[in-house]
Every structure is written in C-alpha cells, then in structure tokens.
Design a protein around this motif. Structure first.
Motif, PDB file in Angstrom:
ATOM      1  N   PRO A 333       0.811  -1.219   0.000  1.00 35.26           N
ATOM      2  CA  PRO A 333       0.000   0.000   0.000  1.00 35.26           C
ATOM      3  C   PRO A 333       0.844   1.270   0.000  1.00 35.26           C
ATOM      4  CG  PRO A 333       0.050  -0.966   2.189  1.00 35.26           C
ATOM      5  CD  PRO A 333       0.757  -1.932   1.289  1.00 35.26           C
ATOM      6  N   LEU A 334       0.220   2.339  -0.443  1.00 34.42           N
ATOM      7  CA  LEU A 334       0.783   3.682  -0.365  1.00 34.42           C
ATOM      8  C   LEU A 334      -0.054   4.434   0.655  1.00 34.42           C
ATOM      9  CD1 LEU A 334       2.499   6.102  -1.254  1.00 34.42           C
ATOM     10  CD2 LEU A 334       0.953   6.401  -3.189  1.00 34.42           C
ATOM     11  N   ASP A 335       0.513   4.654   1.839  1.00 34.63           N
ATOM     12  CA  ASP A 335      -0.262   5.169   2.968  1.00 34.63           C
ATOM     13  C   ASP A 335       0.203   6.577   3.319  1.00 34.63           C
ATOM     14  OD1 ASP A 335      -1.872   5.514   5.134  1.00 34.63           O
ATOM     15  OD2 ASP A 335      -1.261   3.685   6.174  1.00 34.63           O
ATOM     16  N   LEU A 336      -0.663   7.564   3.053  1.00 31.47           N
ATOM     17  CA  LEU A 336      -0.391   8.960   3.396  1.00 31.47           C
ATOM     18  C   LEU A 336      -1.444   9.478   4.366  1.00 31.47           C
ATOM     19  CD1 LEU A 336       0.540  10.259  -0.168  1.00 31.47           C
ATOM     20  CD2 LEU A 336       2.108   9.865   1.715  1.00 31.47           C
ATOM     21  N   THR A 337      -1.945   8.620   5.210  1.00 29.59           N
ATOM     22  CA  THR A 337      -2.960   8.998   6.181  1.00 29.59           C
ATOM     23  C   THR A 337      -2.452  10.134   7.072  1.00 29.59           C
ATOM     24  OG1 THR A 337      -3.830   6.745   6.199  1.00 29.59           O
ATOM     25  CG2 THR A 337      -4.386   8.154   8.066  1.00 29.59           C
ATOM     26  N   ARG A 338      -3.253  11.193   7.181  1.00 28.06           N
ATOM     27  CA  ARG A 338      -2.970  12.364   8.020  1.00 28.06           C
ATOM     28  C   ARG A 338      -1.690  13.105   7.613  1.00 28.06           C
ATOM     29  NH1 ARG A 338      -3.716   8.503  11.662  1.00 28.06           N
ATOM     30  NH2 ARG A 338      -1.634   8.797  12.567  1.00 28.06           N
ATOM     31  N   ALA A 339      -1.152  12.817   6.454  1.00 27.25           N
ATOM     32  CA  ALA A 339       0.046  13.526   5.994  1.00 27.25           C
ATOM     33  C   ALA A 339      -0.312  14.949   5.570  1.00 27.25           C
ATOM     34  CB  ALA A 339       0.690  12.774   4.838  1.00 27.25           C
ATOM     35  N   GLU A 340       0.680  15.835   5.683  1.00 23.76           N
ATOM     36  CA  GLU A 340       0.521  17.213   5.233  1.00 23.76           C
ATOM     37  C   GLU A 340       1.609  17.497   4.193  1.00 23.76           C
ATOM     38  OE1 GLU A 340       0.360  20.064   8.343  1.00 23.76           O
ATOM     39  OE2 GLU A 340      -1.075  18.915   9.555  1.00 23.76           O
ATOM     40  N   ILE A 341       1.160  17.788   2.972  1.00 24.80           N
ATOM     41  CA  ILE A 341       2.098  18.037   1.877  1.00 24.80           C
ATOM     42  C   ILE A 341       1.708  19.356   1.213  1.00 24.80           C
ATOM     43  CG2 ILE A 341       3.152  17.101  -0.204  1.00 24.80           C
ATOM     44  CD1 ILE A 341       2.137  14.365   0.582  1.00 24.80           C
ATOM     45  N   GLY A 342       2.647  20.250   1.066  1.00 25.05           N
ATOM     46  CA  GLY A 342       2.351  21.540   0.456  1.00 25.05           C
ATOM     47  C   GLY A 342       3.595  22.171  -0.148  1.00 25.05           C
ATOM     48  N   ARG A 343       3.391  23.338  -0.759  1.00 26.52           N
ATOM     49  CA  ARG A 343       4.443  24.145  -1.369  1.00 26.52           C
ATOM     50  C   ARG A 343       5.248  23.351  -2.389  1.00 26.52           C
ATOM     51  NH1 ARG A 343       7.495  27.660   3.046  1.00 26.52           N
ATOM     52  NH2 ARG A 343       8.004  28.798   1.132  1.00 26.52           N
ATOM     53  N   PRO A 344       4.583  22.827  -3.416  1.00 21.41           N
ATOM     54  CA  PRO A 344       5.275  21.995  -4.410  1.00 21.41           C
ATOM     55  C   PRO A 344       6.119  22.825  -5.361  1.00 21.41           C
ATOM     56  CG  PRO A 344       3.019  22.329  -5.083  1.00 21.41           C
ATOM     57  CD  PRO A 344       3.163  23.004  -3.742  1.00 21.41           C
ATOM     58  N   VAL A 345       6.893  22.097  -6.197  1.00 28.58           N
ATOM     59  CA  VAL A 345       7.756  22.782  -7.147  1.00 28.58           C
ATOM     60  C   VAL A 345       6.957  23.317  -8.323  1.00 28.58           C
ATOM     61  CG1 VAL A 345       8.333  20.596  -8.288  1.00 28.58           C
ATOM     62  CG2 VAL A 345       9.814  22.573  -8.577  1.00 28.58           C
ATOM     63  N   ARG A 346       5.920  22.576  -8.738  1.00 27.01           N
ATOM     64  CA  ARG A 346       5.112  23.048  -9.857  1.00 27.01           C
ATOM     65  C   ARG A 346       3.624  22.912  -9.495  1.00 27.01           C
ATOM     66  NH1 ARG A 346       9.630  20.866 -12.261  1.00 27.01           N
ATOM     67  NH2 ARG A 346       8.789  18.761 -12.053  1.00 27.01           N
ATOM     68  N   ARG A 347       2.925  21.969 -10.143  1.00 26.27           N
ATOM     69  CA  ARG A 347       1.472  21.887  -9.987  1.00 26.27           C
ATOM     70  C   ARG A 347       1.029  20.887  -8.930  1.00 26.27           C
ATOM     71  NH1 ARG A 347      -0.548  20.287 -15.728  1.00 26.27           N
ATOM     72  NH2 ARG A 347      -2.564  20.410 -14.660  1.00 26.27           N
ATOM     73  N   TYR A 348       1.821  19.843  -8.734  1.00 26.68           N
ATOM     74  CA  TYR A 348       1.356  18.742  -7.908  1.00 26.68           C
ATOM     75  C   TYR A 348       2.212  18.584  -6.654  1.00 26.68           C
ATOM     76  CZ  TYR A 348      -1.493  17.350 -11.883  1.00 26.68           C
ATOM     77  OH  TYR A 348      -2.415  17.325 -12.888  1.00 26.68           O
ATOM     78  N   PRO A 377       1.410  32.335  -0.934  1.00 25.48           N
ATOM     79  CA  PRO A 377       1.175  32.199  -2.383  1.00 25.48           C
ATOM     80  C   PRO A 377       2.006  31.059  -2.974  1.00 25.48           C
ATOM     81  CG  PRO A 377       1.529  34.492  -1.776  1.00 25.48           C
ATOM     82  CD  PRO A 377       1.883  33.681  -0.572  1.00 25.48           C
ATOM     83  N   GLY A 378       1.374  30.265  -3.828  1.00 20.90           N
ATOM     84  CA  GLY A 378       2.074  29.153  -4.460  1.00 20.90           C
ATOM     85  C   GLY A 378       2.189  27.919  -3.601  1.00 20.90           C
ATOM     86  N   GLY A 379       1.546  27.901  -2.455  1.00 18.40           N
ATOM     87  CA  GLY A 379       1.644  26.731  -1.579  1.00 18.40           C
ATOM     88  C   GLY A 379       0.694  25.614  -1.926  1.00 18.40           C
ATOM     89  N   SER A 380      -0.245  25.856  -2.832  1.00 15.87           N
ATOM     90  CA  SER A 380      -1.247  24.846  -3.161  1.00 15.87           C
ATOM     91  C   SER A 380      -0.703  23.872  -4.202  1.00 15.87           C
ATOM     92  CB  SER A 380      -2.515  25.514  -3.686  1.00 15.87           C
ATOM     93  OG  SER A 380      -2.232  26.224  -4.890  1.00 15.87           O
ATOM     94  N   GLY A 381      -1.381  22.754  -4.321  1.00 15.68           N
ATOM     95  CA  GLY A 381      -0.984  21.748  -5.303  1.00 15.68           C
ATOM     96  C   GLY A 381      -1.897  20.546  -5.211  1.00 15.68           C
ATOM     97  N   GLY A 382      -1.965  19.797  -6.296  1.00 15.56           N
ATOM     98  CA  GLY A 382      -2.883  18.670  -6.352  1.00 15.56           C
ATOM     99  C   GLY A 382      -2.181  17.331  -6.210  1.00 15.56           C
ATOM    100  N   VAL A 383      -2.963  16.289  -6.519  1.00 13.84           N
ATOM    101  CA  VAL A 383      -2.493  14.904  -6.484  1.00 13.84           C
ATOM    102  C   VAL A 383      -2.668  14.338  -7.884  1.00 13.84           C
ATOM    103  CG1 VAL A 383      -2.861  12.619  -5.503  1.00 13.84           C
ATOM    104  CG2 VAL A 383      -3.096  14.648  -4.052  1.00 13.84           C
ATOM    105  N   GLY A 384      -1.591  13.830  -8.478  1.00 13.94           N
ATOM    106  CA  GLY A 384      -1.662  13.345  -9.855  1.00 13.94           C
ATOM    107  C   GLY A 384      -1.289  11.879  -9.969  1.00 13.94           C
ATOM    108  N   PHE A 385      -2.259  11.064 -10.412  1.00  8.26           N
ATOM    109  CA  PHE A 385      -2.023   9.643 -10.666  1.00  8.26           C
ATOM    110  C   PHE A 385      -2.371   9.330 -12.121  1.00  8.26           C
ATOM    111  CE2 PHE A 385      -2.024   9.450  -6.104  1.00  8.26           C
ATOM    112  CZ  PHE A 385      -1.239   8.354  -5.784  1.00  8.26           C
ATOM    113  N   ARG A 386      -2.004  10.202 -13.035  1.00  9.71           N
ATOM    114  CA  ARG A 386      -2.354   9.997 -14.438  1.00  9.71           C
ATOM    115  C   ARG A 386      -1.724   8.714 -14.976  1.00  9.71           C
ATOM    116  NH1 ARG A 386       0.271  11.522 -19.047  1.00  9.71           N
ATOM    117  NH2 ARG A 386       1.659  12.938 -17.900  1.00  9.71           N
ATOM    118  N   GLY A 387      -2.580   7.856 -15.538  1.00  7.00           N
ATOM    119  CA  GLY A 387      -2.111   6.608 -16.117  1.00  7.00           C
ATOM    120  C   GLY A 387      -1.622   5.590 -15.112  1.00  7.00           C
TER     121      GLY A 387
END
Length: 749
Positions: A333-348, A377-387
């Motif tokens: 499994p990939l477990d990110l329960t309760r993790a906090e991730i922010g301020r990415p380099v680009r979009r994700y 500013p710029g601290g937001s970002g998404g989650v990408g699992f394309r493909g």
C-alpha cells in the motif's frame, strides 16, 4: 620490529607519550597489536602498504572543558592491510595531506584501497581537517563494522566510494559538518549489513551536507532516527560528474541504490532539503511516518522509477515540496494517512504518473496543498495519478486537496481495482479529473465537497484550462461498481460518455443547475445513496433533473441522449408510462427552446396547443381524434340551421337539382316537395355525416361527393371553409396514422 620475537601476543602498548618523530610502518609487516593510548604525535603516521596485525590510536574520553589526550596530525594508510581492528576512538585527528591517490584533493586520513580484517571503530573521534576531506577510503575493504559513533565529529567530507563493508555502517550520534557541502560519499559502495544514522545516549546525529548513496548496495536496512539532516545551499556539494539533480538542494542522494531491507526515517527526524531515491530498489519498503521533510518549492522526496518491495508509509508526515513517484512500483500500500504536503515545485504536491501500486492508496484525513484561502502564495498543489495502475482501493475520506485553478485530483486514464472513495469529509478545491479512468469498484462521493475556484492572487503559475468551470470531470470514465453522489458541489459536473452500473443520486440537489453535462452517460438502474432503499425512480423527479440541469442555452434544443437513457431505464424496469412521460417532457422542453418563427408568442401558443393537446408529441396519437372531432363540429355547425343548410345542392342522374328540403324547382315555386331525396334519386343530406365525410379522408359516406354548397345561394364562403377543413382533416388524420404506427413500433421494441 627487530626484536618482534620478544613481544608478547598482546603486542606493544604505549601510553601518555609525546612522539616527536614520524611513526613509519610503510611496507612493513607487524604481526602483533600496536596500542597507543593518550599519545600525542607530532608527525603524521605513515602505514601505506604495510601489513599490520591491528592498530589502536585511542584516548581517554575528554571531560567537560578538557581537550583530547590522544591526537595525531594525519594518517596515511593507502593500501595498508590490517589483519584485525583499526581503532581511533577519542582521538583528535588533524592535517591536510596529499597522496598519489588524488591529484587535486587533500585529506586528514587516507585509507584508499586499504584492507581491514576486523572493525573500524571511532567513538567520540574528532577530525579537524584543514584540507578537502576528513577521510578518503575509496575502494577500501572492511570485513567487520565501521562505527563512527557517539560524538564522532568531522568538519570535512568522508569519502568511501566503492568501499566494501562486510558489516554495518553505524553513524549513531555523529556530527558531520563539512565545509564543501559533501558530508558522506558512499557512491557505489557495498554494505553487507545496515546503515544506521540514529541517536546515541548523549548525542543526536547531525549531518549538514549531502549524503551520497548513488548506486550503493546495502544488504540490510537504512535507519534514520532522531537525526537532523540539512542540505547545503543550491549548487554546493555536487560532484562535477554527477547526473543532474532533481532538486536544487538535496540532503540524501541515492539514485540507483539497492536496499534489501527497510528505509526508515522516524517521526523525530528533520530533513531540511530534498531526498532522492530515483531508480532505487528498496526491498523492505519505505517508512517515514511522522518525519519532517522541508524543501519548499522544490522536490522533497524523489522516488521516480523506484521499486519498493513492500509498503510506502508516510503517516502523519510533514512535507514541504513535491513527492514524486512517477513510474515507481510499490509492492504494497501507499499510505499517506494524516500527511501534510504543500508548497510543491510546480502543480502537484504528489505526482505518480504511470506508477503501479499493488495495494491501497490511502489519503485519509490528509491535507494536500495547504489551506484555502492560502496563507502562502504558491503553496497549493494537487495529487496526480495519471495513467497509474492501482490494484487496491483509492481512499481519500476526510482528505483536503487544495489546488485552485488546476486539477486537485488527476486520475486521467488511471485504473483502480477497488473503490474510489472521495467521501465523508473529502474536500477538493480545483477540479477532479477522472477522464477515461477505469474503476473496477464503486465511486463514492457522499459527504464530499467539490469546488472550482480560479488561481488566488499572488500565485503566478499557469491556470489549467477549464472553460466549463467543472468541479468534477469524468469524460469516458467507467465505474463498474456504480456511482454514488450525495455531494456538495460548486461548479459544473461532466459525465460525458461515462458508464456505470447504478446511479445513486439526489436529482434535486446533487446536480448543478444548467451545468450538468450528461451526453452519452450510460447507467443501468437507480439506487439509494445510502445503499438502503430503491433510489429515486419517479419520472417527475427525473424530468425536473434533466430539464433544469441541461447545460443547453434557452435557444438551443439540447441533447436527447440523457432523456432517452432515463426513459430506457424506467422502461427496462417496467415503468412504460414513466418512460413515455420523460420522452414527452423532452419534446416539450425542445419545443420551448425553439428558435426562428417560434419566437412569436402567438405562434408559440398555437404550437403548444397543437403538440400538448392534440398530438402528444407523437406519443399520444389518439389525441389527434380531438382536433378531428372539433373539425367535424366546426363543419357541421354551419349546416345545422335549416336556413343555412339550404345552400347545399345535389343533382340526380337526370340533371334534377335538389336542396335538403327537396327538388329545387318545387321549392322555388313555393310547393312542398313530397320527397326530400327524390325517392332515392340522391342521397339524403345529413349535416353530421357530411362533416365526417369532409374532415376524415379515409371515410367515404357519399355525402361530400353528392352535396356541395352553391355559390348562387351564397355558399361560396362555406365551400372555401369546407375545402380548408378537408386539408386540415388530411393533416390531422396523417398525424393519427403515423402516430399509431410509431406507437406500435415502440411497443414491439
């Protein structure tokens, strides 16, 4: 050495001496231990090419305020062979020496290509190098452990490129603070045991520089516990022959490394800088629960194309920067329960393009992309699992993903073997993209919040094109286990060409007004959001849903597909009446949106009367009998008064003209005809039968062919009216016949 035969098996022990000359054992063979305790050397020790039994340079642990009693200004031991141990505990080592092993760099300790049959132990050792490196031991071989522990301090690089260590490398409680930004270089090294960077009773490990593990092989585990790791400034500490780094500042560089055991970074560890294990093979999995990794606006954790033999767990981790899993394979499994991730380099904040996860992906209660509105500013970002291929469920219950003006969750062309759970407090700021995704299980969105918002002020990144302002997009997606909504949504919804088994929704509240795109959306039945009950099957509710949520403008006809789909579902489940009502409602809605001539209020009113009352939009063909009956009354009405009916004329075969009262010549002469129909010479006139014969073209009662209004008697207007009624009757009768044929065809289908 000349009197070696007189030396005991315990060797030579020298304590508290000040040695002013150089100890030169180069190319010498010494078969007994040499032990220096609390000795101070004036000259560096030279043991290059020697063959020693063991060498001890140890001192008494210094007390507070006192300096080390054991010191040496350098050790030159390239190619030395030590049968047993090399001990350097509590010794101060200084100096900067050059050897033929390097044409440009100096080091305090040289052990290049050395062979040590036991351990290398340096407890509390301090290396105060004045040159480039503290230790250079490229391609050295150590049978036992290498322990640089409990206050071991080095102010320059420790280099072990290509070293072969039969035991573990223990850095418990070490202090590595190099001047050039490279703390420890283990590139292409082989470690038979484990790598420990953990705390000791009185010391916490501190590494201020790069830890290089590129292409290293570690047969055990890597444990980082209660450590502080800090990357050098951007561009500092890199080898000129290194591949391009994935981040500007890296604390751990381990591209292509092989770790058979587990990589563990505990919750009390702080990493200031990025970590890269790109292309690495980590058989025991990665455990970074509670760890802090800060590399804002850059890559924080790079696992691109890595092979992770077990799980990847980052429960309650605090990460500033991007977590990159593109092309990686996680065996668990990939477990990110309760993790906090922010301020990415680009979009994700988390990207896993084409990744393969053999277990569940857990984002339960995670906070991705910071808060909304953003404080940075710029601290937001998404989650990408394309493909990506996810062979378990994707569980994001209670998670918050903030990526305004962009995709918050990108599962484009992803394949999920389990359920997709975006429910129970899940919140998306941005839009969720599931285009062409395949979900073997269910999509659950009950209790979730989906909002589309543009980029915030101060965020200079490009905005993802979103012309429809959708908050949820699943074009051509397949949900084999069903779709359950029950969400709160701000923005449009796009299910164009999507497919599923059941649709569990609240048609009155789950779909945005005029912003629900349903063209080609296929489903098999309706269900309840709670999975208890039968769902919303009422045709009236479904008509309101399709009419009010249709994105077509008021002057556009709209798409018939969603209406036909809803009608087909009701028909397949036995509600033929409801099915027809939905189709009729579509035609009515289409009529209301007509353009051109129908903009006239009068014509629109006539159109409404014709379709709603008399035609039923082709689904109520018997309603055409109503205008036929009205036409019959309208034709018969003028003929009912006796005076008006006298304009009608008929002629017998001999040319005698008759009125409904009798022979015309007798009527005009004032006589009372005895027979009104000339004793059967002409068919008797009947206003009602005449009206039926005029209006209904498929009926021939010989009234219209026998009798006709006479223009001489003032019947010209009546003749014109009858001709109009005949044409109208033809049109209405044709609608009746065609409608009956279509109704029969629909019933057969």
């Amino acid at each position: 050495m000349e009197r070696a035969a007189e030396v005991s098996q315990f060797g030579v022990r020298i304590s508290n001496a000040r040695i002013t000359g150089q100890l030169d054992l180069s190319a010498c063979r010494v078969d007994f231990p040499i032990y220096f305790h609390d000795c101070r050397f004036v000259e560096p020790i030279l043991i290059e090419g020697g063959a020693l039994h063991s060498l001890f340079l140890v001192g008494t642990p210094p007390t507070e305020g006192n300096t080390a009693k054991s010191s040496v200004p350098g050790i030159l031991g390239n190619g030395v062979r030590i049968q047993r141990d090399l001990l350097l505990s509590h010794t101060l080592i200084t100096g900067a020496h050059q050897t033929t092993s390097s044409i440009s760099s100096s080091s305090a300790v040289w052990l290049t290509e050395a062979e040590i049959g036991g351990r290398v132990l340096a407890v509390g050792t301090v290396i105060d190098a004045t040159g480039d490196r503290a230790i250079q031991a490229d391609r050295c071989q150590v049978t036992g452990d290498v322990r640089l522990i409990q206050g071991f301090t080095a102010n320059a690089e420790i280099r072990l490129i290509g070293a072969q260590l039969g035991g573990s490398l223990d850095l418990a409680g070490c202090q590595l603070v190099p001047r050039n930004g490279r703390a420890l270089d283990l590139a292409e090294a082989t470690i038979g045991g484990s790598l420990f960077i953990n705390d000791s009773p009185r010391h916490a490990p501190l590494i201020r520089g790069r830890l290089e593990l590129g292409r290293a092989s570690i047969n055990g585990r890597v444990l980082v516990r209660e450590a502080t790791l800090s990357a050098p400034a951007a561009g500092v500490g890199r080898h000129h022959y290194n591949a391009k780094d994935p981040a500007q500042r890296l604390a751990i560089v381990a591209q292509g490394a092989s770790i058979r055991g587990e990589l563990s970074i505990d919750e009390k560890t702080s990493v200031d800088g990025g970590i890269t294990f790109a292309g690495a093979a980590i058989g025991g999995g990665i455990l970074i629960d509670g760890a802090t990794i800060h590399n804002a606006s850059d890559v924080a954790l790079d696992l691109t194309h890595a092979e992770i033999g077990s799980k990847l767990s980052a429960v309650a981790a605090n990460i500033h920067g991007t977590v990159d899993l593109d092309g990686a394979e996680v065996a668990g499994p990939l477990d990110l329960t309760r993790a906090e991730i922010g301020r990415p380099v680009r979009r994700y904040c988390l990207t896993a393009i084409r990744a393969v996860v053999h277990g569940d992906v857990r984002l339960v209660d995670a906070k991705i992309g910071g808060t909304y509105p953003a404080t940075i500013p710029g601290g937001s970002g998404g989650v990408g699992f394309r493909g990506a291929e996810l062979r378990g469920m994707f569980n994001a219950e209670g998670a918050q993903v903030v990526s305004p003006g962009d995709k918050s969750l990108n599962l484009h062309q992803a394949r999920i073997s389990g359920n997709l759970r975006l429910c129970n407090g899940f919140r998306s700021i941005g839009f969720v993209a599931l285009n062409r995704a395949l979900v073997e299980g269910r999509l659950r969105c009950d209790g979730g919040t989906f909002e589309w918002h543009p980029r915030e002020a101060g965020d200079s990144r490009l905005t993802e094109r979103n012309d429809r302002a959708v908050a949820f997009e699943s074009i051509s997606a397949t949900f084999r286990g069903g779709v359950g909504l029950g969400w709160s949504i701000v923005g449009a919804v796009d299910f164009t060409d999507a497919r599923t088994t059941y649709l569990a929704d609240g048609p009155a509240q789950d779909w945005p007004l005029h912003d629900s795109y349903l063209s080609g959306f296929k489903y098999e039945r309706y269900a309840s959001i709670s999975m208890h009950g039968s769902g919303e099957w009422g045709w009236k509710a479904r008509v309101r849903w399709l009419r009010d949520r249709d994105p077509a403008a008021s002057d556009e006809p709209g798409d018939t597909g969603p209406w036909e789909q809803a009608a087909q579902i009701l028909k397949n489940h036995g509600d033929s009446t409801g099915s027809e009502q939905i189709l009729v409602a579509y035609q009515r809605t289409k009529r209301q949106r007509r353009v051109g001539w129908a903009r006239s209020r009068l014509l629109r009113g006539l159109d409404r009367i014709f379709n709603d009352w008399f035609r039923g939009y082709g689904y109520r063909p018997l309603r055409a009998l109503i205008p036929l009956a009205l036409l019959v009354i309208a034709v018969a009405g003028p003929l009912l008064p006796a005076r008006e009916s006298q304009v009608m004329r008929a002629t017998d075969p001999s040319g005698v003209v008759y009125t409904p009262r009798g022979e015309l010549s007798l009527v005009e002469s004032g006589q009372q005809p005895g027979e009104t129909c000339g004793k059967g010479k002409v068919r008797c006139f009947n206003p009602w039968l005449y009206a039926v014969d005029t209006v209904v073209p498929i009926v021939d009662l010989k009234q219209r062919s026998t009798w006709s209004p006479s223009s001489d008697a003032g019947g010209a207007w009546m003749l014109a009216w009858f001709n109009v009624a005949t044409l109208a009757g033809w049109a209405v009768s044709s609608l009746l016949v065609v409608g009956l044929a279509k109704a029969g065809s629909r019933s057969l289908n």
